[in-house]
Structure formats: C-alpha cells, structure tokens
Design a protein around this motif. Structure first.
Motif, mmCIF file in Angstrom:
data_model
loop_
_atom_site.group_PDB
_atom_site.id
_atom_site.type_symbol
_atom_site.label_atom_id
_atom_site.label_comp_id
_atom_site.label_asym_id
_atom_site.label_seq_id
_atom_site.Cartn_x
_atom_site.Cartn_y
_atom_site.Cartn_z
ATOM 1 N N GLU A 51 -3.619 -6.065 -2.515
ATOM 2 C CA GLU A 51 -2.353 -5.941 -1.923
ATOM 3 C C GLU A 51 -1.698 -7.037 -2.183
ATOM 4 O OE1 GLU A 51 0.024 -4.540 2.061
ATOM 5 O OE2 GLU A 51 -2.318 -4.892 2.262
ATOM 6 N N THR A 83 0.498 -1.351 0.066
ATOM 7 C CA THR A 83 0.031 -0.030 -0.152
ATOM 8 C C THR A 83 0.758 1.488 0.077
ATOM 9 O OG1 THR A 83 -0.080 -0.040 2.716
ATOM 10 C CG2 THR A 83 -2.062 -1.056 1.107
ATOM 11 N N TYR A 113 -0.464 -0.209 -5.798
ATOM 12 C CA TYR A 113 -1.474 -0.489 -5.197
ATOM 13 C C TYR A 113 -2.558 0.714 -5.591
ATOM 14 C CZ TYR A 113 -5.069 -1.394 -1.693
ATOM 15 O OH TYR A 113 -6.167 -1.821 -1.067
#
Length: 331
Positions: free
Chosen positions: A73, A46, A51
């Motif tokens: 993720e 992230t 992402y």
C-alpha cells in the motif's frame, strides 16, 4: 483555502520532504545500476484500483518471471515515484501526468501546495499504459450540492499528499475559483468520511468503475458532479489531462453520463534496479496473461494502447525490446 491533513497524508508528506532534503532535487537521483530480482511494488490506497490490481499483477509476475514481488500500500503516484527514486520500490503504479512531471523536474512535493519543492526522477522507465483513470467528484444526495459551483465554502477531500489526484483536484477547483477547506486523505478513507458527514465532497482519480464507490452507494445515497463540456476541454488543454465521459451504466446510481477529466494509469519500473531482461519478462508476463486479471480495469489493458499517455517519459529498455520484437511501433 484551509488544509487539514490526516495522519496518513502527513506521513507521506514527511517522507517526500525528507526525500527532497537528501539532495535529489537536482536530478542526480539515479545511481549506478544495482539490479535485483527481489522487487517491491508500490501501488496505492486499499480503497482504489491500484492496490487490488497490483496484487494480481504481482502474482502474475512472480509466476512468470524469476522475480519475487511484494506489493505494498502507498500514498499514490507521487509517493510511488519518490520510492522509485530512493530505491525503496522497483515497480510502481502511477498516473502518467505525475510521471511526466517527475522526469521533467516538475514533480512538486511541497506539503502545502504553495511553497514549491520540486524533484526530478531520473531512474524511471515506462512499462505500459494500463487503463484510463477518471476524476470522480462525489457528494451525498442530501448535501444540497448539485454543481461544482456549490462546492464553494465546503470541506473537500482532494486526494492524499502522495497521490496524483491532488493536481487534478487543484486544476478543477482553481478553474471554478472555489474557496474550500482541503482534506488530504486517501480515497478509501474519504468515502467513509463522506458517509459520516465529516466532509462535504470527495474528489479522487480512479479507474471506472471502482468497487469502493459502488459499495458506498449501497448504504449512502450519492451522486457524481459533472463538469460543463467546455470547462472540461479548457482545463484539459492546460494540463496533461483529457476530457472524459463516465457512462451512465458505470454505476447503478447514475441516471445520465458525467463529464469529467481523465489521465492514464501506468506501470513503471526502476532503470537502476530492474534489469533490461527482467523488465522484458515483466512486460511479456503482463500482456501474455491479461485474461488472468479479474479486477474491472484489466479489461482496458491492451498492447495496442501501451503508449497512451507516454509523452516524453522514457521507455524502460526491457519494455522497448519487447515491443520491438512483437512488431509494436515504438514512439
């Protein structure tokens, strides 16, 4: 060199080693086509660019095709390609050098980087290059570290086990003969660890600029280490990399350009589970809706650059048909 794994890294390593144990190391991972329109899109941590970009692309693909797309993720490039091989993901982000290793049977999934465990990913199809990714070597201003040589004896975050960052980190540190303790963790966690003084440096490969580094610089005085131009060229000549310059205006804390290495971030798809027609529609959706992408890396997506970093990675048949119909010369 001593290696310390985080829980995330250890989990990724275990999954990849299990993948190897399933008997896919001989290149027979691709099976009969079983196409689906329910797609899992493996992105990255992230804290990086994969992402958020994957999230925006997922929305575009869902609105412009008949597919449902769930972006998730992941540990990064190696992890993503393993998921493609196993059928756990149908779309993925990856570094081009890692994808090249995967299709050539040179994808090393060993946990310690020494006891080599190679697999071949034979159900991989290139959709497009997206943007260049640069190696960032981040230290705090009060660390006293001013050069690559100063990293000797330090604890360094070198990328997650399932990421493509690790190979470039290894190439740089081996070139300079650096002895270090390796912290294998994803980019977002590494910046927090750097700010907390748990590590001395963080190395990660990501598109420029990356928001997490900008945010870190707002609370912590940081700097980027630069390679010597000759060293960057020499390391690049030995791998699937290019010498690259991070311009001084990329980050507010930079006072001069930084010489480093780069690879390309690419979008790939399973040839077992993503049909030619769906891959065609996904490729069209990507290039027809670039103006909807708000993350900085979207500015680099260009159909004329779609094959940068392709090498001998096979094009997905659907992407190839799209490019040919749009008069883009296919390598």
């Amino acid at each position: 060199m001593r290696i310390r794994h985080t829980a995330t890294a250890a989990t990724a390593a275990a999954a990849l080693l299990a993948l190897s144990a399933c008997g896919n190391g001989d290149g027979d991972g691709g099976g009969d086509a079983d196409y689906t329109e329910d797609l899992t899109f493996a992105t990255g941590g992230t804290g990086g660019a994969y992402y958020p970009l994957g999230g925006e692309l997922s929305s575009i693909f869902e609105s412009e095709t008949d597919a449902s797309v769930n972006y998730v993720e992941s540990g990064g490039s190696v992890d993503n390609l393993g998921q493609i091989l196993q059928g756990d993901a149908q779309l993925a982000m990856t570094q081009n050098d890692t994808a090249a290793d995967a299709v050539n049977g040179d994808l090393d999934i060993s946990e310690d980087g020494e006891d080599e465990e190679f697999i071949t990913v034979d159900n991989l199809g290139w959709i497009a290059n997206l943007y260049p990714e640069a190696m960032h070597i981040v230290v705090t201003e009060d660390s006293g570290i001013e050069s690559i040589e100063d990293l000797d004896g330090q604890t360094i975050a070198v990328g997650d086990v399932g990421s493509g960052t690790r190979a470039i980190s290894d190439a740089i540190l081996e070139h300079y003969d650096i002895d270090y303790t390796a912290e294998e963790t994803e980019f977002g966690d590494s910046t927090e660890m750097l700010a907390d003084g748990q590590i001395d440096a963080s190395m990660f490969v990501v598109g420029v600029p990356v928001a997490s580094l900008t945010q870190l610089a707002e609370t912590t005085d940081v700097s980027l280490l630069s390679l010597e131009d000759s060293d960057a060229e020499e390391i690049a000549a030995d791998g699937f990399y290019e010498a690259y310059t991070i311009e001084s205006d990329a980050y507010g804390f930079l006072e001069e350009d930084v010489t480093t290495l780069s690879v390309f971030a690419a979008l790939v798809a399973s040839t077992d589970e993503v049909s030619e027609d769906l891959a065609y529609d996904i490729t069209a959706a990507l290039f027809d809706n670039i103006d909807q992408i708000t993350v900085d890396q979207g500015a680099s997506i260009d159909i004329e650059e779609a094959f940068n970093g392709l090498g001998d990675i096979p094009l997905h048949p659907g992407a190839q048909r799209y490019f040919e119909e749009n008069d883009i010369e296919v390598p």
